[in-house]
Design a protein around this motif. Structure first.
Motif, mmCIF file in Angstrom:
data_model
loop_
_atom_site.group_PDB
_atom_site.id
_atom_site.type_symbol
_atom_site.label_atom_id
_atom_site.label_comp_id
_atom_site.label_asym_id
_atom_site.label_seq_id
_atom_site.Cartn_x
_atom_site.Cartn_y
_atom_site.Cartn_z
ATOM 1 N N GLU A 102 0.871 -1.176 0.000
ATOM 2 C CA GLU A 102 0.000 0.000 0.000
ATOM 3 C C GLU A 102 0.905 1.222 0.000
ATOM 4 O O GLU A 102 1.848 1.314 0.791
ATOM 5 C CB GLU A 102 -0.914 0.008 1.222
ATOM 6 N N GLN A 103 0.642 2.131 -0.910
ATOM 7 C CA GLN A 103 1.484 3.310 -1.110
ATOM 8 C C GLN A 103 1.727 4.081 0.186
ATOM 9 O O GLN A 103 2.838 4.526 0.443
ATOM 10 C CB GLN A 103 0.840 4.226 -2.157
ATOM 11 N N THR A 104 0.698 4.209 1.021
ATOM 12 C CA THR A 104 0.842 5.002 2.251
ATOM 13 C C THR A 104 1.815 4.375 3.236
ATOM 14 O O THR A 104 2.360 5.073 4.082
ATOM 15 C CB THR A 104 -0.518 5.201 2.950
ATOM 16 N N LEU A 105 2.024 3.062 3.148
ATOM 17 C CA LEU A 105 2.911 2.370 4.078
ATOM 18 C C LEU A 105 4.290 2.085 3.495
ATOM 19 O O LEU A 105 5.277 2.048 4.224
ATOM 20 C CB LEU A 105 2.269 1.068 4.547
ATOM 21 N N GLY A 106 4.356 1.792 2.206
ATOM 22 C CA GLY A 106 5.648 1.565 1.552
ATOM 23 C C GLY A 106 6.208 0.165 1.695
ATOM 24 O O GLY A 106 7.368 -0.057 1.371
ATOM 25 N N PHE A 107 5.403 -0.783 2.183
ATOM 26 C CA PHE A 107 5.919 -2.148 2.324
ATOM 27 C C PHE A 107 4.823 -3.171 2.073
ATOM 28 O O PHE A 107 3.646 -2.849 2.018
ATOM 29 C CB PHE A 107 6.551 -2.369 3.701
ATOM 30 N N GLU A 108 5.271 -4.427 1.930
ATOM 31 C CA GLU A 108 4.377 -5.582 1.826
ATOM 32 C C GLU A 108 4.925 -6.658 2.755
ATOM 33 O O GLU A 108 6.117 -6.658 3.064
ATOM 34 C CB GLU A 108 4.283 -6.079 0.381
ATOM 35 N N ILE A 109 4.044 -7.546 3.226
ATOM 36 C CA ILE A 109 4.467 -8.588 4.167
ATOM 37 C C ILE A 109 4.018 -9.955 3.651
ATOM 38 O O ILE A 109 2.843 -10.156 3.334
ATOM 39 C CB ILE A 109 3.879 -8.367 5.578
ATOM 40 N N PHE A 110 4.969 -10.876 3.610
ATOM 41 C CA PHE A 110 4.717 -12.247 3.191
ATOM 42 C C PHE A 110 5.038 -13.205 4.334
ATOM 43 O O PHE A 110 5.936 -12.940 5.138
ATOM 44 C CB PHE A 110 5.631 -12.640 2.021
ATOM 45 N N GLU A 111 4.317 -14.326 4.395
ATOM 46 C CA GLU A 111 4.772 -15.469 5.176
ATOM 47 C C GLU A 111 5.219 -16.482 4.138
ATOM 48 O O GLU A 111 4.470 -16.808 3.214
ATOM 49 C CB GLU A 111 3.668 -16.071 6.044
ATOM 50 N N ILE A 112 6.445 -16.959 4.283
ATOM 51 C CA ILE A 112 7.007 -17.901 3.315
ATOM 52 C C ILE A 112 7.400 -19.171 4.037
ATOM 53 O O ILE A 112 8.011 -19.132 5.106
ATOM 54 C CB ILE A 112 8.216 -17.280 2.589
ATOM 55 N N SER A 113 7.020 -20.302 3.453
ATOM 56 C CA SER A 113 7.374 -21.617 3.983
ATOM 57 C C SER A 113 8.279 -22.309 2.974
ATOM 58 O O SER A 113 7.980 -22.328 1.780
ATOM 59 C CB SER A 113 6.121 -22.466 4.212
ATOM 60 N N LEU A 114 9.358 -22.859 3.470
ATOM 61 C CA LEU A 114 10.308 -23.586 2.627
ATOM 62 C C LEU A 114 10.229 -25.070 2.949
ATOM 63 O O LEU A 114 10.313 -25.450 4.118
ATOM 64 C CB LEU A 114 11.733 -23.093 2.880
ATOM 65 N N ALA A 115 10.100 -25.891 1.935
ATOM 66 C CA ALA A 115 10.114 -27.340 2.122
ATOM 67 C C ALA A 115 11.481 -27.753 2.670
ATOM 68 O O ALA A 115 12.469 -27.017 2.526
ATOM 69 C CB ALA A 115 9.837 -28.036 0.791
ATOM 70 N N PRO A 116 11.565 -28.923 3.307
ATOM 71 C CA PRO A 116 12.854 -29.381 3.840
ATOM 72 C C PRO A 116 13.965 -29.322 2.786
ATOM 73 O O PRO A 116 13.769 -29.733 1.645
ATOM 74 C CB PRO A 116 12.563 -30.825 4.259
ATOM 75 N N HIS A 117 15.085 -28.738 3.177
ATOM 76 C CA HIS A 117 16.289 -28.614 2.349
ATOM 77 C C HIS A 117 16.091 -27.775 1.088
ATOM 78 O O HIS A 117 16.969 -27.764 0.220
ATOM 79 C CB HIS A 117 16.859 -29.989 1.993
#
Length: 187
Positions: A102-117
Motif C-alpha cells: 500500500e502506497q501510504t505504508l511503503g511495504f508488503e508482508i509475506f509469510e514464506i514456507s520452505l520445504a525441507p532442504h
C-alpha cells in the motif's frame, strides 16, 4: 501446474497504466516480449524469480502482480496465512501474501514456507529495496553479502535487497519466516 490468470491480468493492467507496449515492457524488464504475452494471456506462469525480474523492471512491488490493486484508504485487515498460501510460483516455496503493498505504508508482508532442504535464490531488487526476515519456525539461512547467515525461530535480519540474495531451509522440517519488503518510494 495451472497458470494464474490474475498475474497476467495484473501485468496487462500495469503495462496499460504505464502506456507501455510489449516491446517497451520487454526492454524494461529483460523478459522477452513472447514470454510477457504468454503471461498476460494466462498461458504461462512465471516463477518467483521471473516475477521479481518483471516487478523490478516496472519499478513496482512484487505483490502488485499477485494481489488486487490496493485501496486508497488504509483499513484494518485480518489475514490467515493458511488461507492465502500458494505454491503456484515455485515447487517447495509456499508464499502467503499477508499484506499487499500500500502506497501510504511503503511495504508488503509475506509469510514464506520452505520445504525441507529447499533453497531459493533471488536476483537483486531495485536500489533502496530492503528485506526484513523473521524466522518463525524451523532452521533457515539467508544469503546476502555473499554469505549464508543462519536464523533460528525468533531471530531476525534486515539487509539491502539490491544484491543477489536467497533463503534456504537447513532442516528436515518446513521452515517458516515472515518477509517484510520495504520500497523506497513509488513502487
Amino acid at each position: 501446474m495451472q497458470p494464474d490468470k490474475s498475474v497476467g491480468e495484473n501485468l496487462r493492467q500495469l503495462r496499460k497504466e504505464k502506456g507501455w507496449s510489449l516491446d517497451v515492457a520487454a526492454k524494461a524488464t529483460g523478459v522477452s516480449k513472447a514470454m510477457l504475452g504468454q503471461i498476460e494471456r494466462g498461458e504461462s506462469s512465471p516463477t518467483v524469480a521471473k516475477l521479481w525480474q518483471i516487478a523490478s523492471g516496472f519499478n513496482t512491488s512484487f505483490s502488485r502482480f499477485i494481489a488486487p490493486p490496493g485501496r486508497e484508504i488504509l483499513e484494518s485487515m485480518f489475514r490467515d496465512a493458511a488461507e492465502l498460501r500458494q505454491e503456484s510460483l515455485n515447487q517447495g516455496f509456499f508464499v502467503s501474501l499477508l499484506f499487499p503493498f500500500e502506497q501510504t505504508l511503503g511495504f508488503e508482508i509475506f509469510e514464506i514456507s520452505l520445504a525441507p532442504h529447499y533453497q531459493h535464490q533471488s536476483e537483486p531488487h531495485n536500489l533502496g529495496v530492503t528485506e526484513h526476515i523473521l524466522c518463525i519456525s524451523g532452521e533457515m539461512a539467508v544469503l546476502f553479502a555473499d554469505q549464508w547467515h543462519p536464523l533460528k525461530p525468533g531471530q531476525a535480519v534486515r539487509f539491502n535487497a539490491h544484491q543477489p540474495h536467497g533463503y534456504k531451509n537447513l532442516g528436515t522440517e518446513q521452515a517458516v519466516f515472515h518477509n517484510v519488503i520495504h520500497y523506497p518510494s513509488n513502487p
